[in-house]
Design an enzyme around this catalytic site. Structure first.
Site, PDB file in Angstrom:
ATOM      1  N   LYS A  87     -22.477 -13.297  14.999  1.00  0.00           N
ATOM      2  CA  LYS A  87     -21.144 -13.378  14.396  1.00  0.00           C
ATOM      3  C   LYS A  87     -21.090 -14.540  13.385  1.00  0.00           C
ATOM      4  O   LYS A  87     -22.000 -15.382  13.354  1.00  0.00           O
ATOM      5  CB  LYS A  87     -20.105 -13.550  15.511  1.00  0.00           C
ATOM      6  CG  LYS A  87     -20.011 -12.315  16.439  1.00  0.00           C
ATOM      7  CD  LYS A  87     -18.947 -12.512  17.514  1.00  0.00           C
ATOM      8  CE  LYS A  87     -18.805 -11.276  18.392  1.00  0.00           C
ATOM      9  NZ  LYS A  87     -17.758 -11.449  19.430  1.00  0.00           N
ATOM     10  N   TYR A 110     -14.372  -2.456  15.955  1.00  0.00           N
ATOM     11  CA  TYR A 110     -13.633  -2.885  17.150  1.00  0.00           C
ATOM     12  C   TYR A 110     -12.461  -1.956  17.483  1.00  0.00           C
ATOM     13  O   TYR A 110     -11.499  -2.389  18.119  1.00  0.00           O
ATOM     14  CB  TYR A 110     -13.140  -4.324  16.967  1.00  0.00           C
ATOM     15  CG  TYR A 110     -14.198  -5.382  17.258  1.00  0.00           C
ATOM     16  CD1 TYR A 110     -14.850  -5.425  18.496  1.00  0.00           C
ATOM     17  CD2 TYR A 110     -14.537  -6.346  16.320  1.00  0.00           C
ATOM     18  CE1 TYR A 110     -15.818  -6.385  18.778  1.00  0.00           C
ATOM     19  CE2 TYR A 110     -15.499  -7.322  16.600  1.00  0.00           C
ATOM     20  CZ  TYR A 110     -16.133  -7.329  17.827  1.00  0.00           C
ATOM     21  OH  TYR A 110     -17.072  -8.301  18.114  1.00  0.00           O
ATOM     22  N   PHE A 146      -5.343  -9.690  21.015  1.00  0.00           N
ATOM     23  CA  PHE A 146      -6.226 -10.528  20.199  1.00  0.00           C
ATOM     24  C   PHE A 146      -6.862  -9.783  19.028  1.00  0.00           C
ATOM     25  O   PHE A 146      -7.685 -10.350  18.296  1.00  0.00           O
ATOM     26  CB  PHE A 146      -7.332 -11.143  21.078  1.00  0.00           C
ATOM     27  CG  PHE A 146      -8.184 -10.137  21.824  1.00  0.00           C
ATOM     28  CD1 PHE A 146      -9.256  -9.497  21.212  1.00  0.00           C
ATOM     29  CD2 PHE A 146      -7.910  -9.822  23.151  1.00  0.00           C
ATOM     30  CE1 PHE A 146     -10.048  -8.575  21.893  1.00  0.00           C
ATOM     31  CE2 PHE A 146      -8.688  -8.905  23.849  1.00  0.00           C
ATOM     32  CZ  PHE A 146      -9.754  -8.276  23.214  1.00  0.00           C
ATOM     33  N   ARG A 186     -27.135  -7.320  27.032  1.00  0.00           N
ATOM     34  CA  ARG A 186     -25.925  -7.949  27.578  1.00  0.00           C
ATOM     35  C   ARG A 186     -26.290  -9.144  28.462  1.00  0.00           C
ATOM     36  O   ARG A 186     -25.602 -10.149  28.484  1.00  0.00           O
ATOM     37  CB  ARG A 186     -25.117  -6.934  28.425  1.00  0.00           C
ATOM     38  CG  ARG A 186     -24.476  -5.814  27.636  1.00  0.00           C
ATOM     39  CD  ARG A 186     -23.370  -6.280  26.726  1.00  0.00           C
ATOM     40  NE  ARG A 186     -22.177  -6.736  27.414  1.00  0.00           N
ATOM     41  CZ  ARG A 186     -20.995  -6.892  26.819  1.00  0.00           C
ATOM     42  NH1 ARG A 186     -20.843  -6.618  25.522  1.00  0.00           N
ATOM     43  NH2 ARG A 186     -19.967  -7.327  27.484  1.00  0.00           N
ATOM     44  N   THR A 215     -18.396 -12.524  28.313  1.00  0.00           N
ATOM     45  CA  THR A 215     -17.601 -12.581  27.079  1.00  0.00           C
ATOM     46  C   THR A 215     -17.039 -13.979  26.817  1.00  0.00           C
ATOM     47  O   THR A 215     -17.147 -14.497  25.708  1.00  0.00           O
ATOM     48  CB  THR A 215     -16.434 -11.568  27.168  1.00  0.00           C
ATOM     49  OG1 THR A 215     -16.988 -10.276  27.405  1.00  0.00           O
ATOM     50  CG2 THR A 215     -15.618 -11.553  25.886  1.00  0.00           C
ATOM     51  N   ARG A 232     -24.448 -17.073  24.931  1.00  0.00           N
ATOM     52  CA  ARG A 232     -23.085 -17.617  24.928  1.00  0.00           C
ATOM     53  C   ARG A 232     -22.977 -18.854  25.814  1.00  0.00           C
ATOM     54  O   ARG A 232     -22.293 -19.822  25.479  1.00  0.00           O
ATOM     55  CB  ARG A 232     -22.096 -16.541  25.368  1.00  0.00           C
ATOM     56  CG  ARG A 232     -21.869 -15.466  24.288  1.00  0.00           C
ATOM     57  CD  ARG A 232     -21.103 -14.283  24.846  1.00  0.00           C
ATOM     58  NE  ARG A 232     -20.731 -13.319  23.819  1.00  0.00           N
ATOM     59  CZ  ARG A 232     -20.283 -12.104  24.092  1.00  0.00           C
ATOM     60  NH1 ARG A 232     -20.152 -11.691  25.348  1.00  0.00           N
ATOM     61  NH2 ARG A 232     -19.949 -11.282  23.109  1.00  0.00           N
ATOM     62  N   ASN A 253     -17.606 -16.484  20.086  1.00  0.00           N
ATOM     63  CA  ASN A 253     -18.658 -16.471  21.103  1.00  0.00           C
ATOM     64  C   ASN A 253     -20.022 -16.074  20.536  1.00  0.00           C
ATOM     65  O   ASN A 253     -20.845 -15.491  21.230  1.00  0.00           O
ATOM     66  CB  ASN A 253     -18.244 -15.602  22.299  1.00  0.00           C
ATOM     67  CG  ASN A 253     -17.856 -14.202  21.877  1.00  0.00           C
ATOM     68  OD1 ASN A 253     -18.007 -13.852  20.701  1.00  0.00           O
ATOM     69  ND2 ASN A 253     -17.388 -13.400  22.806  1.00  0.00           N
ATOM     70  N   HIS A 275     -22.521 -10.537  19.426  1.00  0.00           N
ATOM     71  CA  HIS A 275     -22.020  -9.278  19.982  1.00  0.00           C
ATOM     72  C   HIS A 275     -23.212  -8.469  20.470  1.00  0.00           C
ATOM     73  O   HIS A 275     -24.264  -8.495  19.851  1.00  0.00           O
ATOM     74  CB  HIS A 275     -21.291  -8.475  18.891  1.00  0.00           C
ATOM     75  CG  HIS A 275     -21.098  -7.020  19.240  1.00  0.00           C
ATOM     76  ND1 HIS A 275     -19.998  -6.576  19.945  1.00  0.00           N
ATOM     77  CD2 HIS A 275     -21.875  -5.932  19.012  1.00  0.00           C
ATOM     78  CE1 HIS A 275     -20.103  -5.263  20.124  1.00  0.00           C
ATOM     79  NE2 HIS A 275     -21.230  -4.843  19.565  1.00  0.00           N
ATOM     80  N   GLU A 320     -22.291   2.461  17.522  1.00  0.00           N
ATOM     81  CA  GLU A 320     -22.365   1.258  16.679  1.00  0.00           C
ATOM     82  C   GLU A 320     -23.594   1.287  15.771  1.00  0.00           C
ATOM     83  O   GLU A 320     -23.513   0.903  14.607  1.00  0.00           O
ATOM     84  CB  GLU A 320     -22.370   0.010  17.560  1.00  0.00           C
ATOM     85  CG  GLU A 320     -21.026  -0.228  18.237  1.00  0.00           C
ATOM     86  CD  GLU A 320     -21.000  -1.434  19.166  1.00  0.00           C
ATOM     87  OE1 GLU A 320     -19.914  -1.743  19.687  1.00  0.00           O
ATOM     88  OE2 GLU A 320     -22.059  -2.073  19.389  1.00  0.00           O
TER      89      GLU A 320
HETATM   90  N1  UDP Z   1     -12.040 -11.491  22.332  1.00  0.00           N
HETATM   91  C1  UDP Z   1     -11.025 -12.384  22.054  1.00  0.00           C
HETATM   92  N2  UDP Z   1     -10.113 -12.655  23.044  1.00  0.00           N
HETATM   93  C2  UDP Z   1     -10.168 -12.075  24.271  1.00  0.00           C
HETATM   94  C3  UDP Z   1     -11.203 -11.162  24.541  1.00  0.00           C
HETATM   95  C4  UDP Z   1     -12.122 -10.899  23.546  1.00  0.00           C
HETATM   96  O1  UDP Z   1     -10.948 -12.932  20.959  1.00  0.00           O
HETATM   97  O2  UDP Z   1      -9.299 -12.369  25.120  1.00  0.00           O
HETATM   98  C5  UDP Z   1     -13.039 -11.191  21.281  1.00  0.00           C
HETATM   99  C6  UDP Z   1     -14.406 -11.827  21.560  1.00  0.00           C
HETATM  100  O3  UDP Z   1     -14.957 -12.264  20.316  1.00  0.00           O
HETATM  101  C7  UDP Z   1     -15.179 -10.665  22.152  1.00  0.00           C
HETATM  102  C8  UDP Z   1     -14.618  -9.489  21.349  1.00  0.00           C
HETATM  103  O4  UDP Z   1     -13.236  -9.785  21.214  1.00  0.00           O
HETATM  104  O5  UDP Z   1     -16.571 -10.829  22.013  1.00  0.00           O
HETATM  105  C9  UDP Z   1     -14.788  -8.116  21.980  1.00  0.00           C
HETATM  106  O6  UDP Z   1     -14.288  -8.149  23.298  1.00  0.00           O
HETATM  107  P1  UDP Z   1     -15.065  -7.451  24.501  1.00  0.00           P
HETATM  108  O7  UDP Z   1     -14.154  -7.449  25.685  1.00  0.00           O
HETATM  109  O8  UDP Z   1     -15.629  -6.135  24.039  1.00  0.00           O
HETATM  110  O9  UDP Z   1     -16.241  -8.493  24.804  1.00  0.00           O
HETATM  111  P2  UDP Z   1     -17.822  -8.410  24.529  1.00  0.00           P
HETATM  112  O10 UDP Z   1     -18.241  -6.968  24.688  1.00  0.00           O
HETATM  113  O11 UDP Z   1     -18.045  -8.949  23.139  1.00  0.00           O
HETATM  114  O12 UDP Z   1     -18.440  -9.304  25.586  1.00  0.00           O
HETATM  115 MG    MG Z   2     -17.484  -5.229  23.957  1.00  0.00          MG
END
Ligand code: UDP
Ligand code: MG
Length: 159
Positions: free
Chosen positions: A10, A50, A58, A86, A92, A103, A123, A126, A137
């Site tokens: 990112k 997204y 958010f 992952r 996350t 992370r 974070n 992705h 994706e």
């Molecule tokens: N995100 C955020 N606030 C939240 C949860 C997620 O800004 O409360 C952002 C964060 O950058 C995250 C992305 O949205 O990586 C996508 O969320 P997801 O739940 O899919 O998490 P990921 O798959 O990236 O772990």
């Molecule tokens: Mg995700």
């Protein structure tokens, strides 16, 4: 089971010069990089990537964050590539991500704090959340001829 997954460094990861470090972790884990590019995505592309989060509080901040600078997207291939990616990336919210994960080692701001400040959760990275998400994706980010098939010298030992 050989799978593919999509990983994105990112804008915060690119600006903090973490691209090499992140690529190295995937290579070390035996995940083969089969496509890679630097892109500065626009709002429309970010909203498509997204789309599953469209209704989340958010969403707006997330789109602003992911478009604030260039990202490095790469597709990886390997055994259980989705789950293994992952695991390398970690939870996350950085404050829940275990040390040793990308992370956990490099991100600091919890999602709760980011939300309170009206910021996207920075974070660093992705990784696709499921096999279905990975397929969608990779199709969104890469044309067929941007993905490559080759054998690494490590494959004989990894398998
Ligand atoms: N995100 C955020 N606030 C939240 C949860 C997620 O800004 O409360 C952002 C964060 O950058 C995250 C992305 O949205 O990586 C996508 O969320 P997801 O739940 O899919 O998490 P990921 O798959 O990236 O772990
Ligand atoms: Mg995700």
């Amino acid at each position: 089971m050989i799978e593919r997954s999509l990983v994105i460094v990112k804008p915060d990861g690119v600006e903090r010069a973490l691209v090499g470090e992140i690529l190295k972790r995937f290579e070390n884990a035996g995940l083969k990089i089969i496509g890679i590019k630097m892109v500065w995505i626009d709002k429309k592309f970010a909203e498509t990537h997204y789309a599953a989060h469209k209704s989340k509080p958010f969403f707006k901040e997330l789109v602003e964050f992911i478009t604030e600078g260039p990202v490095v997207a790469f597709a990886v291939e390997g055994v259980h590539a989705v789950d293994n990616s992952r695991r390398l990336v970690g939870d996350t919210s950085p404050h829940e991500a275990a040390p040793g994960t990308i992370r956990g080692d490099f991100a600091h701001i919890s999602m709760a704090y980011a939300s309170k400040k009206g910021l996207g959760g920075k974070n660093v990275v992705h990784a696709s959340g499921s096999k279905k998400e990975a397929d969608e994706e990779i199709k969104l980010w890469f044309k067929k001829d941007e993905l490559h098939s080759y054998t690494t010298v490590h494959e004989k030992h990894v398998f």
